[in-house]
Design a protein around this motif. Structure first.
Motif, PDB file in Angstrom:
ATOM      1  N   ARG A  18       0.824  -1.205   0.000  1.00  0.00           N
ATOM      2  CA  ARG A  18       0.000   0.000   0.000  1.00  0.00           C
ATOM      3  C   ARG A  18       0.862   1.261   0.000  1.00  0.00           C
ATOM      4  NH1 ARG A  18      -5.180  -0.690   2.052  1.00  0.00           N
ATOM      5  NH2 ARG A  18      -5.459   1.542   1.661  1.00  0.00           N
ATOM      6  N   ARG A 189      -6.120  -5.128   9.505  1.00  0.00           N
ATOM      7  CA  ARG A 189      -6.463  -4.029   8.597  1.00  0.00           C
ATOM      8  C   ARG A 189      -6.614  -2.696   9.306  1.00  0.00           C
ATOM      9  NH1 ARG A 189     -10.983  -6.689   4.491  1.00  0.00           N
ATOM     10  NH2 ARG A 189      -9.606  -8.273   3.564  1.00  0.00           N
ATOM     11  N   ARG A 192      -3.248  -1.231   9.836  1.00  0.00           N
ATOM     12  CA  ARG A 192      -2.667  -0.775   8.563  1.00  0.00           C
ATOM     13  C   ARG A 192      -3.294   0.541   8.121  1.00  0.00           C
ATOM     14  NH1 ARG A 192      -2.886  -6.341   7.122  1.00  0.00           N
ATOM     15  NH2 ARG A 192      -4.711  -6.022   5.804  1.00  0.00           N
ATOM     16  N   ARG A 193      -4.610   0.670   8.276  1.00  0.00           N
ATOM     17  CA  ARG A 193      -5.273   1.922   7.897  1.00  0.00           C
ATOM     18  C   ARG A 193      -4.758   3.078   8.748  1.00  0.00           C
ATOM     19  NH1 ARG A 193      -9.992  -1.364   7.421  1.00  0.00           N
ATOM     20  NH2 ARG A 193     -10.608  -0.759   9.534  1.00  0.00           N
TER      21      ARG A 193
END
Length: 209
Positions: A18, A189, A192-193
């Motif tokens: 990402r 997640r 990570r966000r």
């Protein structure tokens, strides 16, 4: 990104992907197995930034540190003004290194990873190998950049005493509590966000003392 020693490298791949897609120049590193002396890895990180100066803009460096890598990231930022933002995920700061009984109570897999990382040879030698790594307020006072801290309430690497020390000693900080992870650092997640949201140009993310 300093991946530390705990957990397999596969856990970092989605985040790396990402970051690259967003146009960031990313280097992932882990301290080589060796006795961890204060200042040794930090000097190596500064040399790594120097080496990449031809490939990317290094006047504004953002370091993400996982586990023990987060502790090394803090010391690096105190020594190198190019490191403007540090994000920590499950990073020990002081208590784990000051209290051998807490260190040796970690899961066996984590202890074995630390033995390999430090070159300690045996689990019972880890307190001696890591004892000098406890960060003190005077080092944290020297940090002028932003430090963002992700933690889980039941993670033994981030006890309340460490979080209190960071809150009191850092000039600029943000804290984010994530759900308990069964005695492990937060992951997944949502983390990570949170990390991706923190990797923004400084002009778009104002903060104040």
């Amino acid at each position: 990104m300093i991946t530390g020693s705990l957990g397999g490298p596969h856990r970092y791949v989605p985040l790396l992907t990402r970051l690259v897609r967003r146009g960031h120049a990313v280097v992932a590193t882990v301290p080589a197995p060796a006795p961890l002396r204060p200042g040794h890895f930090e000097a190596s990180l500064s040399r790594l930034i120097d080496d990449r100066a031809r490939d990317a803009v290094t006047e504004h460096v953002h370091v993400i540190g996982f586990g023990l890598g987060g502790r090394l990231a803090l010391d690096s930022a105190a020594r190198d003004d190019r490191i403007r933002v540090v994000q920590l995920v499950g990073a020990p700061v002081a208590r784990l290194f000051d209290e051998p009984e807490l260190l040796l109570s970690l899961p066996k897999d984590d202890l074995d990873s630390l033995v390999r990382m430090t070159g300690a040879g045996r689990r019972d030698l880890l307190p001696e190998a890591l004892g000098a790594l406890a960060l003190r307020p005077e080092t944290l006072y020297a940090l002028n950049g932003l430090v963002r801290v992700a933690y889980a309430a039941d993670d033994p690497l981030t006890p309340p005493q460490d979080l209190a020390l960071l809150r009191l000693a850092l000039a600029h900080s943000e804290f984010r509590a994530f759900p308990a992870g069964g005695g492990t650092a937060p992951s997944g997640r949502a983390v990570r966000r949170w990390l991706l949201d923190g990797v923004t140009p400084p002009r778009r993310r104002p903060w104040h003392r």
